[in-house]
Enzyme design. Structure first.
Site, PDB file in Angstrom:
ATOM      1  N   GLY A 147       0.785  -1.212   0.023  1.00 51.54           N
ATOM      2  CA  GLY A 147      -0.055   0.025  -0.157  1.00 51.54           C
ATOM      3  C   GLY A 147       0.843   1.490  -0.036  1.00 51.54           C
TER       4      GLY A 147
ATOM      5  N   CYS B  86       5.182  -6.125   1.717  1.00 49.19           N
ATOM      6  CA  CYS B  86       5.593  -4.844   1.728  1.00 49.19           C
ATOM      7  C   CYS B  86       5.050  -4.119   2.962  1.00 49.19           C
ATOM      8  CB  CYS B  86       5.257  -4.199   0.267  1.00 49.19           C
ATOM      9  SG  CYS B  86       5.998  -2.338   0.053  1.00 49.19           S
ATOM     10  N   TYR B  87       4.035  -3.228   2.639  1.00 49.18           N
ATOM     11  CA  TYR B  87       3.153  -2.733   3.809  1.00 49.18           C
ATOM     12  C   TYR B  87       2.664  -3.770   4.822  1.00 49.18           C
ATOM     13  CZ  TYR B  87      -0.064   0.161   6.087  1.00 49.18           C
ATOM     14  OH  TYR B  87      -0.976   0.896   7.194  1.00 49.18           O
TER      15      TYR B  87
ATOM     16  N   HIS C 104       7.694  -7.881  -3.847  1.00 51.84           N
ATOM     17  CA  HIS C 104       6.444  -8.021  -4.310  1.00 51.84           C
ATOM     18  C   HIS C 104       6.573  -9.482  -5.179  1.00 51.84           C
ATOM     19  CE1 HIS C 104       4.229  -4.367  -3.404  1.00 51.84           C
ATOM     20  NE2 HIS C 104       5.188  -3.974  -3.257  1.00 51.84           N
TER      21      HIS C 104
ATOM     22  N   GLU D  80       4.293 -10.869  -6.379  1.00 52.00           N
ATOM     23  CA  GLU D  80       3.041 -11.185  -7.524  1.00 52.00           C
ATOM     24  C   GLU D  80       3.459 -10.404  -8.830  1.00 52.00           C
ATOM     25  OE1 GLU D  80       2.395  -7.116  -4.957  1.00 52.00           O
ATOM     26  OE2 GLU D  80       3.254  -9.314  -4.922  1.00 52.00           O
TER      27      GLU D  80
ATOM     28  N   ASP E 216     -14.401  -8.078 -23.926  1.00 52.98           N
ATOM     29  CA  ASP E 216     -15.256  -8.139 -22.540  1.00 52.98           C
ATOM     30  C   ASP E 216     -16.694  -8.137 -22.923  1.00 52.98           C
ATOM     31  OD1 ASP E 216     -12.352  -7.442 -21.826  1.00 52.98           O
ATOM     32  OD2 ASP E 216     -12.699  -5.379 -21.819  1.00 52.98           O
TER      33      ASP E 216
ATOM     34  N   SER F  59     -18.426  -9.073 -24.994  1.00 53.40           N
ATOM     35  CA  SER F  59     -18.776 -10.255 -25.909  1.00 53.40           C
ATOM     36  C   SER F  59     -18.827 -11.588 -24.657  1.00 53.40           C
ATOM     37  CB  SER F  59     -17.673 -10.725 -26.838  1.00 53.40           C
ATOM     38  OG  SER F  59     -17.836  -9.702 -27.754  1.00 53.40           O
TER      39      SER F  59
ATOM     40  N   LYS G  24      -7.523  -9.247 -18.247  1.00 55.54           N
ATOM     41  CA  LYS G  24      -7.933  -9.626 -19.760  1.00 55.54           C
ATOM     42  C   LYS G  24      -7.513 -11.193 -20.133  1.00 55.54           C
ATOM     43  CE  LYS G  24      -9.147  -6.941 -22.453  1.00 55.54           C
ATOM     44  NZ  LYS G  24     -10.256  -6.401 -22.981  1.00 55.54           N
TER      45      LYS G  24
END
Length: 513
Positions: free
Chosen positions: A57, A85-86, A173, A175, A231, A233, A369
């Site tokens: 954050g 992290c935070y 991080h 991720e 999206d 569709s 996506k």
């Protein structure tokens, strides 16, 4: 807290990357949910809850303005906790350690030096491994019961663990893709520390969403703005599977579409309840004289809603408006489930008017996506529809810098069609996240047929991305760039210069506006 799958809860403290954590966890076959960091700790704990993640954050635990946090979350018995992290600094602050500011700021790549064999979190990870840092504060002294696991050049305590309480904190991080072995670390947390089996898949998501939609919508009718993009569709296919002909699709030709889009959508979705609306003049009148990008988005969002309201009134009793909003739209526009910063508004998020006559339903709101593409394949959509490159909701309006007029839209439409045609012809369409043309509000001198010209500048943009949160420009072959430039200048009357955009995101965004 009634959960259907083994679940990891992520408490969001406002990181731009919180949803990436969720995405990485889902990729490993484990279900997860994001909750606001301000949520109260639950009184009853589901046996399906297997672990807790405290996200990064933008705030400091040392400030009075730090987000409120219920320490009851840390009192849940037998639940492993990962602080990122935070989150690591919060574990330190609340556990009796010291968080400090000063010379240990790190932003960008770093080499993590791991003390081997001390934690299952780092099983299978190299002793020295590249990670991504993004912090100003740092852990200066360990909280009670914790041992240091790793360090970097700028961070003496880059990871720590309390084995007895199964809590681990990391300053980097895992991720993001820049942390090369981050997925291995998350896998260790899920399967070795939280003892998950991995009982979730996109197939599970389809089944559950269909059931949830049926329960939520009942016999209500839903109107969807079907643009033909991935999206909308996928939303159409998902809703159609759930409620069938209760779904009313409206295709709005706003004059800001790609070449041939209207005819293509009308043909492909002919079996749906589909209304095609020609609203080009209405949109262009609303955009007349508007040059500010944020104002363009809001005008377009407002006009879309008004068109939907009018068409829905013609259709009869329609209660719901469906949208193909994805998580990158949300995180860049408004605070989602934590105090994240606003970057820019999107037409289907920040561009909505304050008052409109529908209740909103956004079944893809927490997906990226590539996850939506997987969902579309699972729903049986055509391959070419599922793998279409993203197209912005405001359409060509955010690719035409300056004033929006029909001649300028037509000009860009033709140039953009050439870019797409050449990218497809080179066999690169599926390998590129987005490739398109941009029209600049400047003219330059040129020479054609021994005559002086003073015409428009077109910019070609091609980027690769995994999820839209970051992107790198594509090194297109010079011969391909040459063909694109030659065709645009020769075939599109009104353009005499073509440039190529070599900016990445960040610091630039993918779209120009």
């Amino acid at each position: 807290m009634e959960l259907q799958h083994e679940t990891i809860l992520i408490l969001d403290f406002g990181s731009q990357y919180t949803q990436l954590i969720a995405r990485r966890i889902r990729e490993l076959g484990v279900y997860c949910e994001i909750r606001p960091c301000t949520d109260a700790a639950p009184v009853e704990i589901s046996p399906r809850l297997r672990g807790l993640v405290l996200s990064g954050g933008p705030d400091s635990v040392l400030e009075d303005s730090a987000p409120a946090f219920d320490e009851g979350w840390l009192g849940i018995p037998d639940i492993p906790i990962l602080g990122i992290c935070y989150g690591m600094q919060l574990l330190t602050h609340l556990g009796g350690g010291q968080v400090a500011r000063g010379t240990n700021r790190e932003y960008g790549p770093a080499d993590l030096q791991i003390a081997q064999g001390q934690s299952t979190f780092f099983d299978g990870v190299q002793a020295t491994t590249p990670v991504w840092m993004s912090h100003g504060d740092h852990v200066a002294s360990l909280p009670t019961g914790y041992a240091a696991l790793a360090h970097s050049t700028g961070c003496p305590i880059a990871a720590f663990e309390n084995k007895e309480r199964r809590r681990i904190g990391i300053q980097f991080h895992p991720e993001v893709t820049h942390t090369h072995e981050g997925q291995q670390m998350l896998s260790n947390f899920l399967f070795k520390m939280c003892e998950c089996s991995g009982d979730w898949s996109m197939g599970s998501f389809i089944e559950e969403q269909v059931a949830l939609l049926q329960q939520k919508l009942g016999d209500d009718r839903v109107v969807l703005g079907l643009s033909g993009g991935v999206d909308s569709s996928v939303v159409a296919a998902l809703l159609h599977r759930a409620i069938g002909d209760q779904l009313e699709c409206i295709f709005v030709d706003n004059g800001l579409l790609r070449k041939g889009e209207r005819d293509s959508v009308a043909a492909e979705f002919s079996e749906y309840r589909l209304t095609v609306v020609d609203a080009e003049e209405r949109f262009l009148v609303g955009l007349d004289g508007v040059v500010d990008p944020e104002e363009k988005r809001k005008v377009i969002g407002e006009t879309f809603i008004r068109v939907f309201e009018e068409e829905a009134n013609r259709l009869g009793d329609v209660r719901w408006l469906a949208q193909g909003t994805l998580y990158p739209d949300v995180i860049e526009s408004v605070s989602f489930k934590g105090p994240s910063a606003t970057i820019k508004s999107h037409h289907n998020v920040g561009g909505l008017p304050e008052h409109f006559d529908f209740e909103l339903i956004e079944p893809l709101r927490e997906l990226f996506k590539d996850e939506v593409r997987t969902l579309g394949t699972g729903l049986g959509l055509a391959d070419h529809r599922v793998h279409r490159q993203p197209f912005p909701g405001p359409g060509l309006a955010v690719r035409i810098l300056g004033e929006i007029t029909k001649p300028r839209c037509d000009l860009l439409r033709e140039a953009d069609a050439i870019v797409s045609d050449e990218i497809v012809g080179a066999g690169l369409y599926r390998d590129i996240w987005q490739s398109f043309a941009v029209l600049l509000p400047v003219q330059t001198v040129g020479v054609m047929g021994d005559e002086r010209t003073y015409e428009n500048v077109c910019v070609v943009r091609a980027v690769n991305s995994r999820d839209g949160m970051t992107a790198d420009w594509v090194h297109l072959p010079y011969d391909l760039l040459g063909r694109i430039s030659a065709r645009i200048i020769n075939e599109v009357r009104g353009i005499n210069r073509v440039c190529y955009d070599i900016s990445s995101k960040p610091p630039a965004t993918i779209e120009w506006e």
